[in-house]
Design a protein around this motif. Structure first.
Motif, PDB file in Angstrom:
ATOM      1  N   THR A 257      35.241  65.194   9.107  1.00 48.34           N
ATOM      2  CA  THR A 257      34.310  66.049   9.843  1.00 48.34           C
ATOM      3  C   THR A 257      34.029  65.509  11.239  1.00 48.34           C
ATOM      4  OG1 THR A 257      32.448  64.911   8.800  1.00 48.34           O
ATOM      5  CG2 THR A 257      33.187  66.943   7.779  1.00 48.34           C
ATOM      6  N   ASP A 258      34.059  64.193  11.415  1.00 51.66           N
ATOM      7  CA  ASP A 258      33.781  63.614  12.734  1.00 51.66           C
ATOM      8  C   ASP A 258      34.940  63.858  13.704  1.00 51.66           C
ATOM      9  OD1 ASP A 258      31.360  62.693  11.797  1.00 51.66           O
ATOM     10  OD2 ASP A 258      32.203  60.770  11.160  1.00 51.66           O
ATOM     11  N   ALA A 259      36.162  63.688  13.229  1.00 52.34           N
ATOM     12  CA  ALA A 259      37.338  63.865  14.081  1.00 52.34           C
ATOM     13  C   ALA A 259      37.817  65.314  14.125  1.00 52.34           C
ATOM     14  CB  ALA A 259      38.470  62.963  13.601  1.00 52.34           C
ATOM     15  N   ARG A 260      37.122  66.198  13.403  1.00 50.93           N
ATOM     16  CA  ARG A 260      37.478  67.621  13.322  1.00 50.93           C
ATOM     17  C   ARG A 260      38.920  67.796  12.859  1.00 50.93           C
ATOM     18  NH1 ARG A 260      35.053  70.917  18.195  1.00 50.93           N
ATOM     19  NH2 ARG A 260      34.177  72.203  16.562  1.00 50.93           N
TER      20      ARG A 260
ATOM     21  N   ARG B 227      58.235  66.222  13.928  1.00 56.64           N
ATOM     22  CA  ARG B 227      57.114  66.903  14.600  1.00 56.64           C
ATOM     23  C   ARG B 227      55.786  66.228  14.294  1.00 56.64           C
ATOM     24  NH1 ARG B 227      58.002  73.284  13.396  1.00 56.64           N
ATOM     25  NH2 ARG B 227      60.025  73.477  14.394  1.00 56.64           N
ATOM     26  N   HIS B 228      55.678  65.643  13.133  1.00 58.18           N
ATOM     27  CA  HIS B 228      54.393  65.124  12.680  1.00 58.18           C
ATOM     28  C   HIS B 228      54.250  63.622  12.832  1.00 58.18           C
ATOM     29  CE1 HIS B 228      53.388  69.034  11.084  1.00 58.18           C
ATOM     30  NE2 HIS B 228      54.614  69.097  10.617  1.00 58.18           N
ATOM     31  N   SER B 229      55.330  62.912  13.055  1.00 59.87           N
ATOM     32  CA  SER B 229      55.233  61.457  13.133  1.00 59.87           C
ATOM     33  C   SER B 229      54.513  61.003  14.400  1.00 59.87           C
ATOM     34  CB  SER B 229      56.621  60.815  13.055  1.00 59.87           C
ATOM     35  OG  SER B 229      57.431  61.277  14.117  1.00 59.87           O
ATOM     36  N   ALA B 230      54.699  61.693  15.496  1.00 55.10           N
ATOM     37  CA  ALA B 230      54.062  61.301  16.750  1.00 55.10           C
ATOM     38  C   ALA B 230      52.792  62.087  17.029  1.00 55.10           C
ATOM     39  CB  ALA B 230      55.034  61.487  17.915  1.00 55.10           C
ATOM     40  N   ASP B 231      52.518  63.125  16.241  1.00 52.73           N
ATOM     41  CA  ASP B 231      51.373  64.003  16.487  1.00 52.73           C
ATOM     42  C   ASP B 231      50.300  63.785  15.433  1.00 52.73           C
ATOM     43  OD1 ASP B 231      49.648  65.982  17.226  1.00 52.73           O
ATOM     44  OD2 ASP B 231      50.872  67.639  16.471  1.00 52.73           O
ATOM     45  N   PRO B 232      49.273  62.963  15.735  1.00 57.40           N
ATOM     46  CA  PRO B 232      48.251  62.703  14.733  1.00 57.40           C
ATOM     47  C   PRO B 232      47.382  63.922  14.421  1.00 57.40           C
ATOM     48  CG  PRO B 232      47.621  61.711  16.815  1.00 57.40           C
ATOM     49  CD  PRO B 232      49.015  62.276  16.988  1.00 57.40           C
ATOM     50  N   GLU B 233      47.411  64.929  15.268  1.00 55.00           N
ATOM     51  CA  GLU B 233      46.600  66.118  15.027  1.00 55.00           C
ATOM     52  C   GLU B 233      47.397  67.228  14.359  1.00 55.00           C
ATOM     53  OE1 GLU B 233      43.351  66.094  15.679  1.00 55.00           O
ATOM     54  OE2 GLU B 233      43.652  64.036  16.288  1.00 55.00           O
ATOM     55  N   GLY B 234      48.578  66.920  13.860  1.00 60.50           N
ATOM     56  CA  GLY B 234      49.440  67.950  13.285  1.00 60.50           C
ATOM     57  C   GLY B 234      48.904  68.560  12.000  1.00 60.50           C
ATOM     58  N   GLY B 235      47.919  67.939  11.376  1.00 61.69           N
ATOM     59  CA  GLY B 235      47.387  68.461  10.122  1.00 61.69           C
ATOM     60  C   GLY B 235      46.317  69.511  10.276  1.00 61.69           C
ATOM     61  N   ARG B 236      46.027  69.897  11.518  1.00 61.42           N
ATOM     62  CA  ARG B 236      44.966  70.893  11.729  1.00 61.42           C
ATOM     63  C   ARG B 236      45.375  72.246  11.276  1.00 61.42           C
ATOM     64  NH1 ARG B 236      41.765  69.798  17.295  1.00 61.42           N
ATOM     65  NH2 ARG B 236      40.859  67.894  16.604  1.00 61.42           N
TER      66      ARG B 236
ATOM     67  N   GLY C 185      41.500  68.736   9.738  1.00 64.32           N
ATOM     68  CA  GLY C 185      41.542  69.530   8.527  1.00 64.32           C
ATOM     69  C   GLY C 185      40.951  70.905   8.791  1.00 64.32           C
ATOM     70  N   PRO C 186      41.140  71.834   7.859  1.00 64.26           N
ATOM     71  CA  PRO C 186      40.607  73.189   8.053  1.00 64.26           C
ATOM     72  C   PRO C 186      39.086  73.178   8.202  1.00 64.26           C
ATOM     73  CG  PRO C 186      42.152  73.126   6.218  1.00 64.26           C
ATOM     74  CD  PRO C 186      41.910  71.708   6.626  1.00 64.26           C
ATOM     75  N   ALA C 187      38.582  73.997   9.102  1.00 67.12           N
ATOM     76  CA  ALA C 187      37.136  74.037   9.387  1.00 67.12           C
ATOM     77  C   ALA C 187      36.333  74.368   8.134  1.00 67.12           C
ATOM     78  CB  ALA C 187      36.850  75.044  10.493  1.00 67.12           C
ATOM     79  N   LEU C 188      36.829  75.277   7.311  1.00 64.67           N
ATOM     80  CA  LEU C 188      36.106  75.649   6.092  1.00 64.67           C
ATOM     81  C   LEU C 188      35.917  74.436   5.181  1.00 64.67           C
ATOM     82  CD1 LEU C 188      34.853  77.778   4.203  1.00 64.67           C
ATOM     83  CD2 LEU C 188      37.158  78.138   3.273  1.00 64.67           C
ATOM     84  N   PHE C 189      36.960  73.642   5.000  1.00 68.14           N
ATOM     85  CA  PHE C 189      36.866  72.450   4.155  1.00 68.14           C
ATOM     86  C   PHE C 189      35.933  71.412   4.771  1.00 68.14           C
ATOM     87  CE2 PHE C 189      41.357  73.303   2.320  1.00 68.14           C
ATOM     88  CZ  PHE C 189      40.823  74.257   1.473  1.00 68.14           C
ATOM     89  N   ARG C 190      35.979  71.281   6.103  1.00 72.33           N
ATOM     90  CA  ARG C 190      35.086  70.323   6.768  1.00 72.33           C
ATOM     91  C   ARG C 190      33.626  70.719   6.566  1.00 72.33           C
ATOM     92  NH1 ARG C 190      38.443  71.088  11.445  1.00 72.33           N
ATOM     93  NH2 ARG C 190      36.613  71.957  12.490  1.00 72.33           N
ATOM     94  N   TRP C 191      33.324  71.994   6.739  1.00 75.17           N
ATOM     95  CA  TRP C 191      31.945  72.463   6.580  1.00 75.17           C
ATOM     96  C   TRP C 191      31.498  72.366   5.124  1.00 75.17           C
ATOM     97  CZ3 TRP C 191      28.561  72.616  10.221  1.00 75.17           C
ATOM     98  CH2 TRP C 191      28.969  72.820  11.542  1.00 75.17           C
ATOM     99  N   LEU C 192      32.384  72.713   4.201  1.00 75.52           N
ATOM    100  CA  LEU C 192      32.022  72.601   2.781  1.00 75.52           C
ATOM    101  C   LEU C 192      31.781  71.143   2.393  1.00 75.52           C
ATOM    102  CD1 LEU C 192      34.365  75.236   1.102  1.00 75.52           C
ATOM    103  CD2 LEU C 192      31.864  75.305   1.273  1.00 75.52           C
ATOM    104  N   THR C 193      32.605  70.247   2.907  1.00 68.58           N
ATOM    105  CA  THR C 193      32.434  68.819   2.614  1.00 68.58           C
ATOM    106  C   THR C 193      31.099  68.325   3.153  1.00 68.58           C
ATOM    107  OG1 THR C 193      34.823  68.450   2.654  1.00 68.58           O
ATOM    108  CG2 THR C 193      33.421  66.519   2.938  1.00 68.58           C
ATOM    109  N   LEU C 194      30.786  68.691   4.378  1.00 75.56           N
ATOM    110  CA  LEU C 194      29.518  68.292   4.971  1.00 75.56           C
ATOM    111  C   LEU C 194      28.346  68.876   4.180  1.00 75.56           C
ATOM    112  CD1 LEU C 194      28.831  66.535   7.368  1.00 75.56           C
ATOM    113  CD2 LEU C 194      28.656  68.601   8.762  1.00 75.56           C
TER     114      LEU C 194
END
Length: 193
Positions: free
Chosen positions: A22-25, A184-193, A27-36
């Motif tokens: 949730t701090d780094a935003r 595509r994902h090895s160099a992109d830490p934000e690829g899981g958004r 993952g999916p927004a819905l999961f972040r909000w539900l987790t919080l």
């Protein structure tokens, strides 16, 4: 004798794309909000649990009077605390895991194992959703003292496993993307958004 820094075991670069933060935003927004939301609910349940148990202890010690509703409420709150806590911990990857092998694997191979892991988890959650639905549909009783429907207690299990199944499905989708295109994902830490 030199010891390794234990902080290297807290972050797994192979798993980074699957984490909900949730701090780094991430993952999916819905999961972040539900987790919080679950974490705030856990805090509220914990406070209510402490109040219920403490009031019974004080009642017994100071006034020699037992509060039967406090025991029943504490039991129900504890059940909700366990299941909501399990879902929140799963979301944040905080369950105990042995990941010594996966940490040392190449990204693509690690995500093949993550895919298998989350397929198994999803399958187990589907079985638990079905079982929970059976319990909810057949539950017609009420608690003895507070007269609360027992299906409300069972609902915590169903909500927990639905959330875990949804997060597992999302993680499977991310792992499939990494397996298909690891570069595509090895160099992109934000690829899981």
């Amino acid at each position: 004798m030199a010891f390794e820094d234990p902080s290297v075991y807290l972050d797994d670069p192979n798993r980074k794309l699957l984490e909900i933060d949730t701090d780094a935003r991430q993952g999916p927004a819905l999961f972040r909000w539900l987790t919080l939301g679950m974490e705030y609910l856990i805090g509220a349940i914990l406070v209510a649990l402490i109040v219920a148990v403490s009031s019974n202890v004080v009642g017994r010690a100071a006034f020699n009077v037992s509060l039967p509703w406090a025991d029943e409420l504490a039991r129900m709150l504890f059940i909700w605390l366990v299941f909501i806590g399990a879902a929140a911990a799963f979301s944040r990857y905080e369950h105990i895991a042995v990941d010594a092998l996966v940490r040392r694997l190449p990204l693509r191979v690690a995500h093949m194992l993550y895919l298998l892991q989350h397929m198994i988890i999803t399958g187990l959650m589907v079985v638990m959703i079905w079982g929970g639905y059976q319990v909810l549909s057949r539950s017609s009783g009420r608690s003895a003292i507070m007269n609360i429907p027992l299906s409300l207690v069972s609902l915590s299990l169903v909500l927990c496993v639905i959330f875990i199944a949804a997060v597992s499905l999302w993680r499977m989708w991310v792992s499939v993307k990494v397996i298909r295109h690891p570069h595509r994902h090895s160099a992109d830490p934000e690829g899981g958004r």
